[in-house]
Design a protein around this motif. Structure first.
Motif, short mmCIF file in Angstrom:
data_model
loop_
_atom_site.label_atom_id
_atom_site.label_comp_id
_atom_site.label_asym_id
_atom_site.label_seq_id
_atom_site.Cartn_x
_atom_site.Cartn_y
_atom_site.Cartn_z
N ILE A 6 38.30 47.49 27.21
CA ILE A 6 36.64 46.93 26.64
C ILE A 6 37.13 46.95 27.95
O ILE A 6 35.60 46.55 28.24
N GLY A 7 37.29 46.31 29.20
CA GLY A 7 36.70 46.43 30.48
C GLY A 7 35.76 44.81 30.68
O GLY A 7 34.89 44.67 30.35
N GLU A 18 34.86 47.37 36.93
CA GLU A 18 33.70 48.27 37.19
C GLU A 18 34.26 48.99 36.36
O GLU A 18 32.73 49.72 35.79
N SER A 19 34.98 49.40 35.44
CA SER A 19 34.82 49.94 34.82
C SER A 19 35.61 49.97 33.24
O SER A 19 36.96 48.90 33.84
#
Length: 155
Positions: A6-7, A18-19
């Motif tokens: 899910i970052g 960042e991602s």
């Protein structure tokens, strides 16, 4: 909820990855296999009364204190139904958001990603990147009289 999927880390003093860049996460239910341990609920933005009522605070708090990741046990905004939680999440993106452009992904959980439901913009992005996906047609999210999603992806 796996933070790598899910970052979101939500660890005090640690920068978020960042991602992937996910704007809103709605968690609809708590698996029976969790035995009420909702460690990770703090990674979500919205949830339901159903999930909240299944939380065993003692095991959740013990897990959070042991891991020292307290933010991961903090509660997101809680809504009566899945419909209320999802619609509020979409509204929280702000005015001027075109619903037909939203990238929505429904997963059973972060351990089971073999089957997912996605919106058309996600399908288009996958096809442009050369990834293959099996398509089914869903025109909109549909809810029953209780406000629960009619079509849910399962393990």
């Amino acid at each position: 909820m796996d933070p790598n999927i899910i970052g979101r880390w939500r660890i005090s003093g640690v920068e978020e990855p960042e991602s992937p860049r996910i704007n809103r996460i709605v968690v609809l239910d708590l698996a029976e296999k969790s035995f009420g341990n909702a460690q990770g609920i703090g990674l979500a933005d919205f949830t339901t009364d159903r999930l909240f009522n299944k939380i065993d605070r003692k095991s959740t708090y013990t897990n959070a204190l042991t891991s020292t990741y307290l933010q991961r046990a903090m509660l997101p905004l809680i809504y009566q139904s899945e419909k209320d939680a999802i619609e509020t999440a979409l509204q929280s993106l702000g005015p001027g958001i075109e619903k037909s452009a939203l990238k929505i992904i429904q997963i059973p959980n972060t351990l089971h990603l073999g089957k997912v439901l996605v919106s058309n913009p996600v399908i288009n992005e996958l096809e442009q990147s050369g990834n293959v996906c099996e398509k089914g047609i869903i025109s909109a999210l549909e809810f029953n009289e209780n406000g629960d999603l009619i079509r849910k992806i399962t393990e």
